[in-house]
Design a protein around this motif. Structure first.
Motif, PDB file in Angstrom:
ATOM      1  N   GLN A   1      26.489  60.613  50.112  1.00 47.93           N
ATOM      2  CA  GLN A   1      25.742  60.804  51.342  1.00 47.93           C
ATOM      3  C   GLN A   1      25.493  59.479  52.060  1.00 47.93           C
ATOM      4  OE1 GLN A   1      22.425  63.041  50.093  1.00 47.93           O
ATOM      5  NE2 GLN A   1      21.717  61.536  48.627  1.00 47.93           N
ATOM      6  N   HIS A   2      25.311  59.595  53.349  1.00 45.75           N
ATOM      7  CA  HIS A   2      25.116  58.413  54.191  1.00 45.75           C
ATOM      8  C   HIS A   2      23.896  58.610  55.099  1.00 45.75           C
ATOM      9  CE1 HIS A   2      29.036  57.013  52.953  1.00 45.75           C
ATOM     10  NE2 HIS A   2      29.639  58.065  53.461  1.00 45.75           N
ATOM     11  N   PRO A   3      22.842  57.822  54.916  1.00 45.49           N
ATOM     12  CA  PRO A   3      21.744  57.846  55.887  1.00 45.49           C
ATOM     13  C   PRO A   3      22.185  57.088  57.142  1.00 45.49           C
ATOM     14  CG  PRO A   3      21.287  56.288  54.106  1.00 45.49           C
ATOM     15  CD  PRO A   3      22.588  56.956  53.765  1.00 45.49           C
TER      16      PRO A   3
ATOM     17  N   CYS B   1      25.371  53.078  58.341  1.00 48.07           N
ATOM     18  CA  CYS B   1      24.802  53.726  57.161  1.00 48.07           C
ATOM     19  C   CYS B   1      23.763  52.768  56.578  1.00 48.07           C
ATOM     20  CB  CYS B   1      25.896  53.994  56.143  1.00 48.07           C
ATOM     21  SG  CYS B   1      25.217  54.653  54.602  1.00 48.07           S
TER      22      CYS B   1
ATOM     23  N   VAL C   1      22.722  52.763  53.440  1.00 48.05           N
ATOM     24  CA  VAL C   1      23.026  52.309  52.080  1.00 48.05           C
ATOM     25  C   VAL C   1      23.654  50.930  52.309  1.00 48.05           C
ATOM     26  CG1 VAL C   1      24.509  52.647  50.074  1.00 48.05           C
ATOM     27  CG2 VAL C   1      23.333  54.607  51.114  1.00 48.05           C
TER      28      VAL C   1
ATOM     29  N   HIS D   1      27.228  50.265  51.661  1.00 50.17           N
ATOM     30  CA  HIS D   1      28.169  50.927  52.580  1.00 50.17           C
ATOM     31  C   HIS D   1      28.229  50.175  53.904  1.00 50.17           C
ATOM     32  CE1 HIS D   1      27.624  55.102  50.430  1.00 50.17           C
ATOM     33  NE2 HIS D   1      28.164  54.181  49.651  1.00 50.17           N
TER      34      HIS D   1
ATOM     35  N   LEU E   1      30.795  50.523  56.932  1.00 49.23           N
ATOM     36  CA  LEU E   1      30.101  51.579  57.677  1.00 49.23           C
ATOM     37  C   LEU E   1      29.065  51.027  58.652  1.00 49.23           C
ATOM     38  CD1 LEU E   1      29.513  54.882  55.725  1.00 49.23           C
ATOM     39  CD2 LEU E   1      31.335  54.188  57.262  1.00 49.23           C
TER      40      LEU E   1
HETATM   41 CU    CU Z   1      26.710  55.380  53.346  1.00 48.54          CU
END
Ligand code: CU
Ligand code: C2O
Ligand code: CU
Length: 455
Positions: free
Chosen positions: A386-388, A438, A440, A443, A448
């Motif tokens: 998952q990506h916030p 993102c 994270v 990431h 990202l």
């Molecule tokens: Cu992510």
């Protein structure tokens, strides 16, 4: 744009008094007639923490504590922070979720030049929206956030909200071993997956704390995920609690439910009706305890649920005239070769991996939006992690998802689940070049992250 000149610390009057002992230096001047130049003097400096009993961890701290000093101001007012860098590395401060002018956004080379060791920078902006926010650097993020440069920023409602009691809880899992020494903040094989997790969970820098709360009162818990990697699956078994705001923005109060997934960068304002004195509740991440909430006798009359919080003045996107743009977030196996020069690139947005060290980033935004135009972004996660997804400078409305029922709400960070497609919409009312990434950190640092221009 022209970057603000760096301000050099040496020789300035008054800095002799700046120390950073317990509690840090806090100047809350209450806006006197002859206002001084700032409300807070915030120093970033090394600080040894005792995260593991009997051991020292060489953290970096804001205002003499990690997570950092809680900054507070009122909605619609100016917040002026003189930020002083006493680290040996350059850094910046980004104000996560605050809609502010680009020059104050803290992205090096886009908003400002990095604040070099020994320099200071005056941040000065109006806080248009009430709610729970936070601040962190936007440079060398895995190390700088990992070492503790994260802190809460609370914007109080213009009028009293009805909450008499509140607590800020910053959630972070430290990358430390059993002796308190830092472990790697970023491990390539983890960066290419869910991100590198720390092993010592903490709230406000304390592992498994017991927090005392007044019996019979309704307490606003401001839960802020300042962690670089972990999505906390928050639950409070046996508690009477209601969600009042998500990521700073009010929602119609509703029960917490089974659990709430709070991704990196996200916030949850949860009202808790504290049970009878002596009761203990467990705030948990999935099945794991994060803190014990202990009810202690209170002389005050029992409190009641406050009304919903007033909405923030965010422009409502008009979907009938909105232009739709698509963003695919994918894992980039072919780029994951360890032999390639430059930073690792494991992730892509629309087939491009962003290079976080590329100082020309502002010159090649992934999308250019018209000022005051209305936009729908279709966010598609093509990966099983998952990506916030976070946007600087503007607040967006989450419309819907192919994976879950959404009651549309405003936010700055949306947790895009595995293989999920969600739609968000907003009015591009803040000119500038805004990071879209993102949260994270692994990431973000391996591809990202892109820039969205509003002109
Ligand atoms: Cu992510
Ligand atoms: Cu917390 Cu680029 O942001
Ligand atoms: Cu941000």
């Amino acid at each position: 744009m022209k970057l603000t000149r760096r301000q050099v610390l040496a020789g300035l009057v008054g800095l002799g008094v700046a120390g950073f002992g317990a509690g840090g230096v806090r100047y809350w001047l209450g806006r006197p007639e002859n206002a001084a130049s700032h409300d807070y003097e915030l120093i970033a400096a090394p600080l040894d923490l005792e995260l593991v009993p009997g051991h020292k961890t060489p953290a970096w701290a804001y205002g003499g504590q990690a997570p950092g000093l809680e900054l507070r101001c009122r909605q619609g007012e100016r917040l002026r922070v003189r930020f002083i860098n006493k680290l040996e590395v350059s850094t910046t401060i980004h104000w996560h979720g605050i809609r502010l002018p680009l020059e104050m956004d803290g992205v090096p080379y886009v908003s400002q030049l990095p604040v070099l060791p020994g320099e200071y920078f005056d941040y000065d902006f109006i806080t248009p929206d009430a709610g729970s926010y936070w601040y962190h650097p936007h440079t060398a993020s895995s190390e700088q956030l990992g070492r503790g440069l994260v802190g809460p920023l609370i914007v109080e409602e213009r009028e009293p909200s009805g909450f008499v009691h509140e607590r800020t809880l910053c959630l972070k899992s430290w990358h430390v071993d059993e002796q308190g020494a830092f472990t790697d903040f970023s491990v390539p094989r983890e960066a290419a997956r869910e991100g590198t997790r720390g092993r010592l969970s903490s709230i406000n820098g304390v592992s498994l704390p017991t927090l005392e709360l007044p019996a019979g009162q309704v307490v606003r818990l401001r839960l802020i995920n300042v962690d670089s990697t972990i999505t906390y699956r928050l639950n409070l078994p046996g508690a009477e609690s209601r969600i009042y705001a998500l990521d700073g923005n009010p929602v119609a109060p509703r029960p917490l439910g089974k659990d709430y997934w709070l991704g990196p960068g996200m916030r949850l304002d949860l009202a808790l009706r504290v049970p009878a004195a002596g009761t203990e509740l467990s705030l948990r991440n999935g099945p794991l305890r994060l803190a014990t909430l202990k009810s202690v006798a209170s002389a005050q009359a029992a409190g009641d649920w406050p009304p919903a919080l007033p909405a923030n003045p965010v422009a409502e996107p008009d979907l009938s005239q909105a232009e739709t743009l698509r963003f695919n977030f994918e894992w980039a196996a072919l780029l994951a070769s360890p032999n390639q020069a430059g930073p690792a690139r494991y992730w892509q947005i629309n087939g491009q991996a962003w290079d976080i060290d590329d100082k020309a980033c502002a010159d090649r935004p992934i999308a250019t939006l018209k000022k005051d135009g209305h936009y729908i972004f279709v966010l598609r996660n093509m990966a099983q992690y998952q990506h916030p997804i976070h946007l600087h400078g503007m607040t967006f409305k989450v419309l819907d998802s192919d994976r879950r029922d959404i009651v549309p709400y405003f936010t700055d960070t949306y947790l895009l689940g595995k293989n999920e497609t969600a739609r968000i919409a907003f009015v591009a009312d803040n000119p500038g070049v805004w990071m879209f990434h993102c949260h994270v950190i692994d990431h973000m640092e391996t591809g990202l992250m892109a820039a969205i221009a509003v002109v």
